[in-house]
Design a protein around this motif. Structure first.
Motif, PDB file in Angstrom:
ATOM      1  N   THR A  58       0.846  -1.187   0.000  1.00 45.91           N
ATOM      2  CA  THR A  58       0.000   0.000   0.000  1.00 45.91           C
ATOM      3  C   THR A  58       0.879   1.234   0.000  1.00 45.91           C
ATOM      4  O   THR A  58       1.826   1.322   0.765  1.00 45.91           O
ATOM      5  N   LEU A  59       0.562   2.182  -0.868  1.00 49.50           N
ATOM      6  CA  LEU A  59       1.280   3.451  -0.920  1.00 49.50           C
ATOM      7  C   LEU A  59       0.443   4.532  -0.257  1.00 49.50           C
ATOM      8  O   LEU A  59      -0.785   4.535  -0.349  1.00 49.50           O
ATOM      9  N   TYR A  60       1.110   5.483   0.419  1.00 46.30           N
ATOM     10  CA  TYR A  60       0.439   6.555   1.158  1.00 46.30           C
ATOM     11  C   TYR A  60       1.012   7.901   0.748  1.00 46.30           C
ATOM     12  O   TYR A  60       2.195   8.006   0.438  1.00 46.30           O
ATOM     13  N   ALA A  61       0.169   8.932   0.787  1.00 47.97           N
ATOM     14  CA  ALA A  61       0.620  10.300   0.547  1.00 47.97           C
ATOM     15  C   ALA A  61      -0.352  11.265   1.211  1.00 47.97           C
ATOM     16  O   ALA A  61      -1.538  10.951   1.393  1.00 47.97           O
ATOM     17  N   ALA A  62       0.152  12.446   1.573  1.00 46.26           N
ATOM     18  CA  ALA A  62      -0.704  13.477   2.163  1.00 46.26           C
ATOM     19  C   ALA A  62      -1.623  14.035   1.086  1.00 46.26           C
ATOM     20  O   ALA A  62      -1.256  14.120  -0.085  1.00 46.26           O
ATOM     21  N   GLY A  63      -2.828  14.394   1.489  1.00 43.30           N
ATOM     22  CA  GLY A  63      -3.777  14.941   0.532  1.00 43.30           C
ATOM     23  C   GLY A  63      -4.887  15.688   1.221  1.00 43.30           C
ATOM     24  O   GLY A  63      -4.928  15.791   2.448  1.00 43.30           O
ATOM     25  N   THR A  64      -5.795  16.218   0.420  1.00 41.21           N
ATOM     26  CA  THR A  64      -6.958  16.929   0.953  1.00 41.21           C
ATOM     27  C   THR A  64      -8.209  16.510   0.191  1.00 41.21           C
ATOM     28  O   THR A  64      -8.149  16.096  -0.960  1.00 41.21           O
ATOM     29  N   VAL A  65      -9.317  16.664   0.859  1.00 39.09           N
ATOM     30  CA  VAL A  65     -10.635  16.564   0.235  1.00 39.09           C
ATOM     31  C   VAL A  65     -11.341  17.870   0.565  1.00 39.09           C
ATOM     32  O   VAL A  65     -11.394  18.280   1.721  1.00 39.09           O
ATOM     33  N   THR A  66     -11.844  18.527  -0.473  1.00 39.20           N
ATOM     34  CA  THR A  66     -12.545  19.795  -0.294  1.00 39.20           C
ATOM     35  C   THR A  66     -14.004  19.611  -0.677  1.00 39.20           C
ATOM     36  O   THR A  66     -14.303  19.075  -1.743  1.00 39.20           O
ATOM     37  N   ILE A  67     -14.902  20.068   0.192  1.00 43.38           N
ATOM     38  CA  ILE A  67     -16.335  19.980  -0.061  1.00 43.38           C
ATOM     39  C   ILE A  67     -16.874  21.401  -0.194  1.00 43.38           C
ATOM     40  O   ILE A  67     -16.708  22.222   0.704  1.00 43.38           O
ATOM     41  N   THR A  79     -13.692  17.476  -4.115  1.00 40.65           N
ATOM     42  CA  THR A  79     -12.413  17.510  -4.825  1.00 40.65           C
ATOM     43  C   THR A  79     -11.369  16.748  -4.023  1.00 40.65           C
ATOM     44  O   THR A  79     -11.118  17.059  -2.859  1.00 40.65           O
ATOM     45  N   TYR A  80     -10.769  15.754  -4.661  1.00 39.77           N
ATOM     46  CA  TYR A  80      -9.647  15.000  -4.088  1.00 39.77           C
ATOM     47  C   TYR A  80      -8.379  15.580  -4.675  1.00 39.77           C
ATOM     48  O   TYR A  80      -8.264  15.735  -5.886  1.00 39.77           O
ATOM     49  N   ASP A  81      -7.410  15.904  -3.836  1.00 40.58           N
ATOM     50  CA  ASP A  81      -6.150  16.481  -4.293  1.00 40.58           C
ATOM     51  C   ASP A  81      -5.013  15.809  -3.543  1.00 40.58           C
ATOM     52  O   ASP A  81      -4.880  15.972  -2.328  1.00 40.58           O
ATOM     53  N   CYS A  82      -4.225  15.045  -4.265  1.00 41.79           N
ATOM     54  CA  CYS A  82      -3.145  14.299  -3.641  1.00 41.79           C
ATOM     55  C   CYS A  82      -1.988  14.163  -4.621  1.00 41.79           C
ATOM     56  O   CYS A  82      -2.194  13.835  -5.789  1.00 41.79           O
ATOM     57  N   ASP A  85       3.642   9.791  -3.644  1.00 44.12           N
ATOM     58  CA  ASP A  85       3.611   8.375  -3.995  1.00 44.12           C
ATOM     59  C   ASP A  85       2.243   7.967  -4.529  1.00 44.12           C
ATOM     60  O   ASP A  85       2.127   7.059  -5.336  1.00 44.12           O
ATOM     61  N   VAL A  86       1.215   8.640  -4.061  1.00 46.08           N
ATOM     62  CA  VAL A  86      -0.136   8.429  -4.568  1.00 46.08           C
ATOM     63  C   VAL A  86      -0.556   9.739  -5.201  1.00 46.08           C
ATOM     64  O   VAL A  86      -0.681  10.744  -4.524  1.00 46.08           O
ATOM     65  N   THR A  87      -0.744   9.750  -6.508  1.00 45.32           N
ATOM     66  CA  THR A  87      -1.172  10.967  -7.176  1.00 45.32           C
ATOM     67  C   THR A  87      -2.580  10.762  -7.691  1.00 45.32           C
ATOM     68  O   THR A  87      -2.832   9.855  -8.474  1.00 45.32           O
ATOM     69  N   TYR A  88      -3.467  11.595  -7.196  1.00 47.42           N
ATOM     70  CA  TYR A  88      -4.834  11.549  -7.702  1.00 47.42           C
ATOM     71  C   TYR A  88      -5.456  12.920  -7.505  1.00 47.42           C
ATOM     72  O   TYR A  88      -5.430  13.475  -6.414  1.00 47.42           O
ATOM     73  N   ASN A  89      -5.991  13.472  -8.572  1.00 46.10           N
ATOM     74  CA  ASN A  89      -6.681  14.750  -8.524  1.00 46.10           C
ATOM     75  C   ASN A  89      -7.977  14.607  -9.303  1.00 46.10           C
ATOM     76  O   ASN A  89      -7.956  14.176 -10.456  1.00 46.10           O
ATOM     77  N   GLY A  90      -9.082  14.927  -8.682  1.00 42.18           N
ATOM     78  CA  GLY A  90     -10.366  14.823  -9.362  1.00 42.18           C
ATOM     79  C   GLY A  90     -11.450  15.543  -8.606  1.00 42.18           C
ATOM     80  O   GLY A  90     -11.393  15.682  -7.388  1.00 42.18           O
ATOM     81  N   ILE A 128     -13.158  12.230   8.324  1.00 40.32           N
ATOM     82  CA  ILE A 128     -13.695  11.813   7.035  1.00 40.32           C
ATOM     83  C   ILE A 128     -13.019  10.516   6.592  1.00 40.32           C
ATOM     84  O   ILE A 128     -11.832  10.301   6.847  1.00 40.32           O
ATOM     85  N   GLU A 129     -13.814   9.658   5.966  1.00 44.87           N
ATOM     86  CA  GLU A 129     -13.292   8.451   5.322  1.00 44.87           C
ATOM     87  C   GLU A 129     -14.021   8.291   4.003  1.00 44.87           C
ATOM     88  O   GLU A 129     -15.248   8.358   3.952  1.00 44.87           O
ATOM     89  N   SER A 130     -13.259   8.132   2.939  1.00 41.95           N
ATOM     90  CA  SER A 130     -13.842   7.993   1.614  1.00 41.95           C
ATOM     91  C   SER A 130     -13.073   6.940   0.840  1.00 41.95           C
ATOM     92  O   SER A 130     -11.873   6.752   1.063  1.00 41.95           O
ATOM     93  N   SER A 131     -13.761   6.277  -0.088  1.00 44.47           N
ATOM     94  CA  SER A 131     -13.079   5.244  -0.872  1.00 44.47           C
ATOM     95  C   SER A 131     -13.681   5.151  -2.266  1.00 44.47           C
ATOM     96  O   SER A 131     -14.832   5.513  -2.490  1.00 44.47           O
TER      97      SER A 131
END
Length: 154
Positions: A58-67, A79-82, A85-90, A128-131
């Motif tokens: 499992t890879l981990y990275a700091a990120g934010t979720v904005t509502i 909005t997911y912004d990370c 090691d884990v890159t995801y923006n959407g 918060i927990e999201s998946s």
């Protein structure tokens, strides 16, 4: 016998006519001061992780979720912004509602801004927990990655 029954029924009828309803009846209104998209709005900081289906690394990275509330009631932009090691923006719109002492949000369509269906929960303490699952194509193969975000409201 009839002389006894008639006055008895009259006394019962008269007694039931004085029954009344309680004055503090619930009017069916909301118990919340505002709609959930406004109450849950904010930036949540935490950790985004992902793991490939069938793997244990499992890879981990700091990120934010904005509502951010939308113009529609019970809808918010998520909005997911990370990066790292884990890159995801959407960003996608989600349905949001009160659930127990917190909130629940989701979008079950894959035809949204993120391209994936996702769910999330915010508890009463602001955690918060999201998946969501995302299919990633590499060469001729497609791999399923399981993403999870855990954080707290800033």
């Amino acid at each position: 016998m009839k002389k006894i029954l008639y006055p008895l029924f009259m006394a019962l009828a008269l007694g039931f006519s004085f029954a009344a309803c309680d004055d503090d009846d619930d009017d069916g209104g909301s118990i919340h001061a505002t709609t959930p998209e406004i109450a849950a709005a904010g930036v949540y900081s935490g950790t985004m992780s992902y793991v490939q289906d069938g793997k244990t690394d499992t890879l981990y990275a700091a990120g934010t979720v904005t509502i951010v509330p939308t113009d529609s009631a019970y809808c918010a932009d998520i909005t997911y912004d990370c990066s790292g090691d884990v890159t995801y923006n959407g960003t996608s719109v989600a349905n949001i509602s009160y659930e127990n002492d917190g909130f629940m949000f989701y979008n079950t369509s894959t035809n949204n801004g993120m391209g994936v269906a996702f769910t999330g929960r915010i508890d009463g303490a602001g955690n918060i927990e999201s998946s969501f699952d995302r299919s990633v194509r590499s060469g001729r193969n497609s791999y399923i990655y399981h993403y999870t975000f855990n954080g707290r409201k800033q």
